[in-house]
Design an enzyme around this catalytic site. Structure first.
Site: not given
Ligand code: IVH
Length: 666
Positions: A34, A37-38, A83-84, A115, A117, A119, A226, A290, A314, A408, A411, A426, A431
């Site tokens: 380190d 590196y510094d 999104s998935l 892969e 997922k 968070d 990814y 995938k 999930k 309601c 209101c 309602c 309202c």
């Molecule tokens: S693939 C079309 N791979 O999940 C493929 N997403 O609901 C789209 N995420 O917005 C994403 N790990 O934030 C992919 N190994 C992974 C992931 C991943 C986390 C999240 C990502 C995306 C959301 C999809």
């Protein structure tokens, strides 16, 4: 030192430091101490100070974070960040595999890549000539925020690529915070009496959206890549290859990813992860599956905003028990009355939950939920927490039954339940609850996207009778905002700025913002594509609306009724008078543009879904019945009555072969 010498030295030091950074943060295998590196870093810093014009924006010294920003610029992704869809059970996973096979008309095993997922939050990194030029958040998938300064502080993000690289490259991945760093950060915040982050994901998201990059730099964020977006000058055949090439460029790829032959192997992988996830140094909320082959991914394409070729499997929903202190009734945008359980706060998978939905009276009766009951509550992904069941053994006899009101609660108007609906609504035209929720919907990110104008502002403004209609938002001035709250000049100014900036929006966002019943983002887009102008949409008859593929009679009626209502028309006029304007939605163009197809019988190679996708990809539409509006009937074997009708109406009948030739010739 001459300028030429300095230039050479700076280049050498930069290269060395980029490599050492990569060895330390990506490979976890440093070659030097380190201290060394510094020392190299200090040497580079002093040279850059002496020759500031030789400093590159992607220099290793740029990781410390520059000057704070006022606000983030918007960044439009070249390709949408999708999104998935989710699967929550083995059965749903198998359905996903079956859908793919049906679409592709194959029975053989599909090769998948699995892969973790992660968070955290999704980002896109853009590299031009091998250098990081933009780092942006996903935002709504179309437009995110330019957080380049902050992204640069993440050590596992290469500022310059290591190997021979494509001319322009978009890389996608997940920014996250390790469990240890998260814990440490919260401990520090507790000492400083600052609010704590609920979970590592919120901490990561909060850190990347800091206006002061020095704060981001102090947060120790990490990134796993990814996938890719748009690429110029490189092509991948499989997802697996993509991951491996990204690794060669210097990106951090999760080493736990695997290839699986068939869905059974995916399931085995998932079961294994279920038992090991607790020991991971970071949080994951499932496994992403995938299709490996990229040409197959292209054939499968996407539905709405999610690819057909991938799914998030999930982990099972997390459950905890707690006590229901009370049951309140919430009034939504459409006037729907929803019973909500007010809970003794409890942590479910790292998130504090103090409310859970009870859906409607039927659900309350079915589960026999009473005030004072101990219940299991469940949180699955981003879904609103819900009450699963009552722990009847904990009953004391003091629990109170709950009955939905017939008026309601906000209101006092009548709450009326349609015989074919589960909820009462309602009927009060004025309202305030409905108004608040409609306004919150109107300004939300997927609609007019007025940044900074959140629930609290709206509630105060409605309570103070400052806004009665959507259009009143555009009449707000800095002075009015300042009079309202103990707000600073700057935040009032920013709010007015954001309101003005939202005056020009894609047409579909405006349609969605209006909050027409049954019109979600997808339908809004269909309407925008089809009608192109507000005038045409407002004049559409129910029949015309039903002509649009994917719009059924209930939706058509609701849209038609909305624009027949004179109050709605007046409000739209007021909005236009405030200077709102729309960006036209591009119609999909292609050889089948304006053409309507009907499919019948079994085609030799395409499944129905794939044929439909090909027609739509080339600008055409698919309808379910033959009429004089049909341009082509695409017929396979065992065609049935549609072929007879086509013959009667003299509609062109084509085979899959003809169809393929038409596409090829275009
Ligand atoms: S693939 C079309 N791979 O999940 C493929 N997403 O609901 C789209 N995420 O917005 C994403 N790990 O934030 C992919 N190994 C992974 C992931 C991943 C986390 C999240 C990502 C995306 C959301 C999809």
């Amino acid at each position: 030192m001459t300028e030429a010498e300095a230039k050479k030295k700076i280049q050498k030091l930069s290269e060395e430091l980029h490599t050492h950074n990569y060895r330390y943060y990506v490979l976890d295998d440093p070659e030097i101490s380190d201290q060394k590196y510094d020392q190299l870093m200090r040497e580079l810093e002093s040279l850059e100070k002496e020759f500031p014009y030789l400093k590159s924006p992607t220099s290793p010294t740029q990781r410390v974070g520059g000057a704070p920003l006022d606000k983030f610029k918007k960044y439009t992704h070249h390709l949408p960040m999708l999104s998935l869809n989710n699967a929550f059970s083995e059965e749903e996973l198998e359905d996903f595999d079956a859908r793919i096979k049906r679409f592709l008309r194959t029975t053989g095993d599909i090769e998948y890549v699995v892969e973790y997922k992660m968070d955290g939050l999704a980002v896109e990194l853009v590299y031009e000539k091998g250098k990081l030029s933009v780092g942006a958040t996903r935002g709504d998938g179309i437009e995110g925020e330019d957080v380049t300064q902050n992204i640069k502080t993440v050590h596992s993000v290469p500022l310059e690529l290591l190997r021979k690289f494509p001319k322009r490259l978009e890389v996608r991945g997940e920014i996250f915070m390790n469990a240890k760093d998260f814990k440490k950060l919260n401990e520090e915040r507790q000492k400083a009496e600052e609010p704590l982050f609920a979970n590592p994901r919120n901490a990561a998201a909060g850190s990347i959206r800091q206006l002061d990059p020095k704060i981001t730099a102090s947060r120790h964020l990490d990134l796993f890549c990814y996938g890719v977006g748009e690429i110029e000058g490189e092509k991948f055949e499989t997802h697996w290859e993509t991951l491996h090439v990204l690794k060669k460029y210097g990106f951090k790829i999760n080493p736990t990813s695997q290839r699986c032959q068939g869905i059974k192997e995916v399931s085995t992988f998932f079961q294994k992860v279920l038992t090991t996830r607790e020991k991971l140094p970071y949080e994951i909320d499932g496994v992403v599956v995938k299709v490996n082959d990229i040409p197959l991914q292209k054939r499968l394409g996407e539905i709405a905003k999610s690819p057909r070729w991938a799914i998030a499997y999930k982990f099972p929903a997390l459950q905890e028990t707690t006590v229901i202190k009370d049951i309140l009734v919430q009034v939504g945008r459409t006037g729907a009355l929803t019973p909500v359980a007010i809970l003794e706060p409890v942590h479910v998978g790292g998130v504090e939950v103090s409310r859970a939905t009870l859906h409607n009276q039927d659900e309350i009766d079915r589960k026999d939920v009473r005030i004072g009951d101990t219940v299991f509550i469940q949180r699955a992904g981003d879904v609103i927490p819900e009450v699963v069941k009552v722990v009847t053994s904990k009953r004391t006899g003091k629990e109170k039954k709950f009955k939905m009101p017939i008026h309601c609660p906000v209101c006092g108007s009548q709450a009326v339940q349609d015989p074919d609906e589960a909820v009462a609504r309602c009927v009060g035209l004025a309202c305030p609850a409905k108004l608040k929720e409609s306004l919150i919907h109107f300004v939300s990110r997927s609609a007019m996207d007025i940044e900074g104008l959140g629930r609290q502002w709206i509630e105060t403004m409605v309570d103070q009778k400052m806004i009665h209609h959507f259009s009143d938002i555009y009449k707000l001035t800095k002075e009015k905002v300042l009079a309202l709250e103990r707000q600073g000049e700057k935040s009032a100014q920013n709010l007015i700025g954001a309101i003005n900036a939202s005056k020009k929006k894609p047409f579909e966002k405006f349609i969605y913002a209006l909050g027409i019943r049954h019109v979600g983002e997808n339908t809004a887009k269909l309407l925008a594509e089809h009608f192109q102008t507000l005038e045409k949409l407002m004049k559409a008859t129910q029949e015309e609306l039903e002509q649009i593929h994917e719009i059924g009679s209930i939706m058509a009626e609701s849209i038609y009724d909305f624009f027949q209502d004179s109050k709605n028309v007046e409000e739209i006029k007021r909005l236009l008078a405030q200077g709102l304007s729309f960006i036209k939605t591009q119609k999909k163009s292609g050889i089948f543009s304006g053409k309507t197809f009907v499919l019948t019988g079994t085609l030799p190679t395409y499944s129905r879904d794939e044929a439909k996708k090909m027609i739509e990809d080339h600008g055409g539409k698919v309808s379910s019945s033959v009429s004089h509006k049909t341009d082509y009937v695409l017929a396979g074997t065992d065609p049935g009555s549609k072929l007879t009708q086509a013959n009667e109406l003299k509609v062109s009948i084509i085979s899959e072969d003809d169809f393929k030739k038409m596409i090829k010739a275009s």
